[in-house]
Enzyme design. Structure first.
Site, PDB file in Angstrom:
ATOM      1  CE1 TYR A 104      37.684  23.315  17.416  1.00  0.00           C
ATOM      2  CE2 TYR A 104      37.221  25.235  18.318  1.00  0.00           C
ATOM      3  CZ  TYR A 104      38.028  24.225  18.173  1.00  0.00           C
ATOM      4  OH  TYR A 104      39.153  24.125  19.190  1.00  0.00           O
ATOM      5  CG  HIS A 110      43.332  23.678  15.810  1.00  0.00           C
ATOM      6  ND1 HIS A 110      42.097  23.919  15.401  1.00  0.00           N
ATOM      7  CD2 HIS A 110      43.267  23.084  16.882  1.00  0.00           C
ATOM      8  CE1 HIS A 110      41.300  23.369  16.286  1.00  0.00           C
ATOM      9  NE2 HIS A 110      42.225  23.053  17.276  1.00  0.00           N
ATOM     10  CG  LEU A 116      35.083  23.447  33.141  1.00  0.00           C
ATOM     11  CD1 LEU A 116      33.921  24.214  32.707  1.00  0.00           C
ATOM     12  CD2 LEU A 116      35.323  23.555  34.660  1.00  0.00           C
ATOM     13  NE  ARG A 148      38.871  16.862  25.460  1.00  0.00           N
ATOM     14  CZ  ARG A 148      39.149  17.233  24.320  1.00  0.00           C
ATOM     15  NH1 ARG A 148      37.910  17.773  23.752  1.00  0.00           N
ATOM     16  NH2 ARG A 148      40.100  17.693  23.850  1.00  0.00           N
TER      17      ARG A 148
HETATM   18  N1  LIG Z   1      43.391  23.902  20.615  1.00  0.00           N
HETATM   19  C1  LIG Z   1      42.647  22.727  20.807  1.00  0.00           C
HETATM   20  O1  LIG Z   1      43.283  21.674  20.367  1.00  0.00           O
HETATM   21  C2  LIG Z   1      41.534  22.674  21.428  1.00  0.00           C
HETATM   22  C3  LIG Z   1      40.836  21.278  21.940  1.00  0.00           C
HETATM   23  C4  LIG Z   1      39.391  21.326  22.385  1.00  0.00           C
HETATM   24  C5  LIG Z   1      38.954  22.446  22.809  1.00  0.00           C
HETATM   25  N2  LIG Z   1      39.317  23.521  22.354  1.00  0.00           N
HETATM   26  C6  LIG Z   1      38.905  25.148  22.958  1.00  0.00           C
HETATM   27  O2  LIG Z   1      38.799  25.233  24.155  1.00  0.00           O
HETATM   28  C7  LIG Z   1      37.183  25.266  24.520  1.00  0.00           C
HETATM   29  C8  LIG Z   1      37.043  24.648  26.003  1.00  0.00           C
HETATM   30  O3  LIG Z   1      37.230  23.341  25.879  1.00  0.00           O
HETATM   31  P1  LIG Z   1      36.221  22.231  25.914  1.00  0.00           P
HETATM   32  O4  LIG Z   1      35.003  22.746  25.361  1.00  0.00           O
HETATM   33  O5  LIG Z   1      36.741  21.118  25.217  1.00  0.00           O
HETATM   34  O6  LIG Z   1      36.162  21.764  27.464  1.00  0.00           O
HETATM   35  P2  LIG Z   1      35.787  22.217  29.006  1.00  0.00           P
HETATM   36  O7  LIG Z   1      35.699  23.662  28.846  1.00  0.00           O
HETATM   37  O8  LIG Z   1      36.594  21.849  29.602  1.00  0.00           O
HETATM   38  O9  LIG Z   1      34.148  21.718  28.952  1.00  0.00           O
HETATM   39  C9  LIG Z   1      33.243  22.009  28.215  1.00  0.00           C
HETATM   40  C10 LIG Z   1      32.214  21.204  28.571  1.00  0.00           C
HETATM   41  O10 LIG Z   1      31.702  21.105  29.993  1.00  0.00           O
HETATM   42  C11 LIG Z   1      30.402  21.651  30.108  1.00  0.00           C
HETATM   43  N3  LIG Z   1      30.231  22.779  30.971  1.00  0.00           N
HETATM   44  C12 LIG Z   1      30.713  23.663  30.927  1.00  0.00           C
HETATM   45  N4  LIG Z   1      30.515  24.547  31.866  1.00  0.00           N
HETATM   46  C13 LIG Z   1      29.764  23.883  32.776  1.00  0.00           C
HETATM   47  C14 LIG Z   1      29.039  24.125  33.959  1.00  0.00           C
HETATM   48  N5  LIG Z   1      29.077  25.249  34.785  1.00  0.00           N
HETATM   49  N6  LIG Z   1      28.229  22.935  34.536  1.00  0.00           N
HETATM   50  C15 LIG Z   1      28.257  22.009  33.923  1.00  0.00           C
HETATM   51  N7  LIG Z   1      28.869  21.477  32.709  1.00  0.00           N
HETATM   52  C16 LIG Z   1      29.580  22.530  32.134  1.00  0.00           C
HETATM   53  C17 LIG Z   1      29.913  22.219  28.835  1.00  0.00           C
HETATM   54  O11 LIG Z   1      28.524  21.635  28.560  1.00  0.00           O
HETATM   55  P3  LIG Z   1      27.713  22.047  27.250  1.00  0.00           P
HETATM   56  O12 LIG Z   1      28.270  22.069  26.071  1.00  0.00           O
HETATM   57  O13 LIG Z   1      26.267  21.372  27.527  1.00  0.00           O
HETATM   58  O14 LIG Z   1      27.359  23.713  27.484  1.00  0.00           O
HETATM   59  C18 LIG Z   1      30.828  21.078  27.658  1.00  0.00           C
HETATM   60  O15 LIG Z   1      30.488  20.130  27.415  1.00  0.00           O
HETATM   61  C19 LIG Z   1      36.537  25.047  23.355  1.00  0.00           C
HETATM   62  O16 LIG Z   1      35.168  25.234  23.314  1.00  0.00           O
HETATM   63  C20 LIG Z   1      37.433  25.264  22.095  1.00  0.00           C
HETATM   64  O17 LIG Z   1      37.343  26.507  21.722  1.00  0.00           O
HETATM   65  C21 LIG Z   1      40.859  23.833  21.976  1.00  0.00           C
END
Ligand SMILES: NC(=O)c1ccc[n+]([C@@H]2O[C@H](COP(=O)([O-])OP(=O)(O)OC[C@H]3O[C@@H](n4cnc5c(N)ncnc54)[C@H](OP(=O)(O)O)[C@@H]3O)[C@@H](O)[C@H]2O)c1
Length: 331
Positions: A63, A131, A212, A214
């Site tokens: 990242y 990963h 969520l 994404r």
């Molecule tokens: N293992 C893997 O391959 C993999 C892949 C993807 C992600 N991940 C991990 O999983 C974590 C979470 O997944 P993710 O970030 O992809 O998706 P997510 O948690 O489903 O969604 C994140 C997005 O939702 C927004 N958000 C969060 N809370 C909110 C709220 N209360 N109201 C409105 N919008 C909100 C965030 O906005 P802002 O950005 O504006 O705050 C961000 O754009 C990542 O940070 C990463 O550490 C791992």
């Protein structure tokens, strides 16, 4: 008054058991992929998360690349003991961001771990994930190298991300696996057929990423120009699919309104309701969103509401694949 998280979940069993806050914090979007990176916002969000009991932090070397681990390291300096720290290796990238492929070779595992420890400014990782599985290296070799890191005291627990049922079994036979991190949300339920039963059979915890969807499940999804979610890598967040999927979120929002919570809180509460062995890691770089997400832990869903949710967002109703070109998964 802002709520705090007081509940925990235990991932893995016996020597592999790791207790984490029931809700974690994904740190990826603070540095890359989701709009403009925000280091200051990220550091403030991590600090607030620890204050609120959200102590399970998720990052990865790729990242940024590398900048997210440095950010997390700065944010937890002086508070290491409060944190359950998880990072990942295997999606190899150069300093300039160029993708070098998936690497599960033992010598790379060792070097990647040392580099992550240095960037994070810590002497051990609580959970170290592969990963992506390297199809050119037997999983026993990769996990064997990861197990040596445990023996050396650099890593406490091992995890995999996006691994198949067969790979999970072989990995677990090599060294106990604490958690599988994979995408799981109301929009992504594929793992319920083949993966979840294996995790439960083996006593491995589940860390749902993108709980969520994404961002779309919050009902406030509005990516800015240049956001990677607007690219072809994320088919369900674009074009006609986005219109179809937004309608599902509208139906979810109607239930949330009746429950007195937000759609995002309802979506997270649904993930939390899937089992005591599940600890999602919603991502945000904003204190306000973090505080809203923490409120999900107080939303309890009875059978009737779960059935309503199932009807509003039936499994498989989402339009579009979660990734476009699987050979070039970014995140
Ligand atoms: N293992 C893997 O391959 C993999 C892949 C993807 C992600 N991940 C991990 O999983 C974590 C979470 O997944 P993710 O970030 O992809 O998706 P997510 O948690 O489903 O969604 C994140 C997005 O939702 C927004 N958000 C969060 N809370 C909110 C709220 N209360 N109201 C409105 N919008 C909100 C965030 O906005 P802002 O950005 O504006 O705050 C961000 O754009 C990542 O940070 C990463 O550490 C791992």
């Amino acid at each position: 008054m802002t709520q705090t998280i007081t509940t925990t979940r235990t991932l893995g069993t016996a020597d592999a058991a790791l207790t984490v806050s029931s809700l974690g914090l994904g740190c990826m979007g603070m540095s890359e992929f989701y709009g403009t990176p925000d280091e200051a916002g990220g550091i403030a969000t991590i600090g607030r998360a620890l204050d609120l009991g959200v102590t399970f932090l998720d990052t990865a070397d790729m990242y940024g690349p590398f900048t997210n681990e440095r950010l997390v390291g700065r944010a937890i300096a002086g508070r290491r003991d409060e944190v359950v720290l998880a990072t990942k290796f295997g999606n190899e990238r150069a300093e300039d961001g160029t993708r070098l492929g998936i690497n599960g070779r033992p010598e790379y595992v060792r070097a990647a771990c040392d580099a992550s420890l240095a960037r994070l400014g810590v002497d051990h990782l609580d959970l170290y994930y592969q990963h992506r599985v390297d199809p050119t290296v037997p999983i026993e070799e990769t996990v064997g190298a990861m197990a040596e890191l445990v023996a050396a005291g650099k890593v406490r627990h091992l995890g995999l991300s996006e691994a198949s049922a067969e790979t999970i079994r072989r990995a677990h036979a090599t060294h106990p696996i604490t958690a599988l991190q994979t995408e799981y949300s109301l929009f992504t339920r594929d793992l319920e057929d083949d993966i979840l039963p294996v995790l439960r059979e083996l006593g491995i915890g589940l860390v749902p990423y993108s709980p969520l969807g994404r961002g779309i499940l919050t009902g406030a999804y509005a990516p800015a120009e240049g956001d990677s979610r607007s690219s072809a890598y994320f088919p369900r967040l674009n074009g006609e699919n986005l219109v179809t999927n937004q309608a599902l979120v509208d139906a979810l929002a109607a239930i949330a309104a009746r429950q007195g919570c937000t759609p995002g809180q309802l979506a997270l509460a649904w993930v939390l309701a899937q089992g005591e062995d599940v600890a999602p890691i919603p991502g945000t770089k904003r204190v306000r969103y973090l505080e809203e997400n923490v409120g999900a832990a107080a939303v309890s869903l009875d059978e009737a509401v779960l059935a309503e949710i199932e009807q509003a967002v039936p499994r498989g109703a989402v339009a579009g694949a979660r990734y476009g070109d699987m050979s070039s998964i970014d995140a």
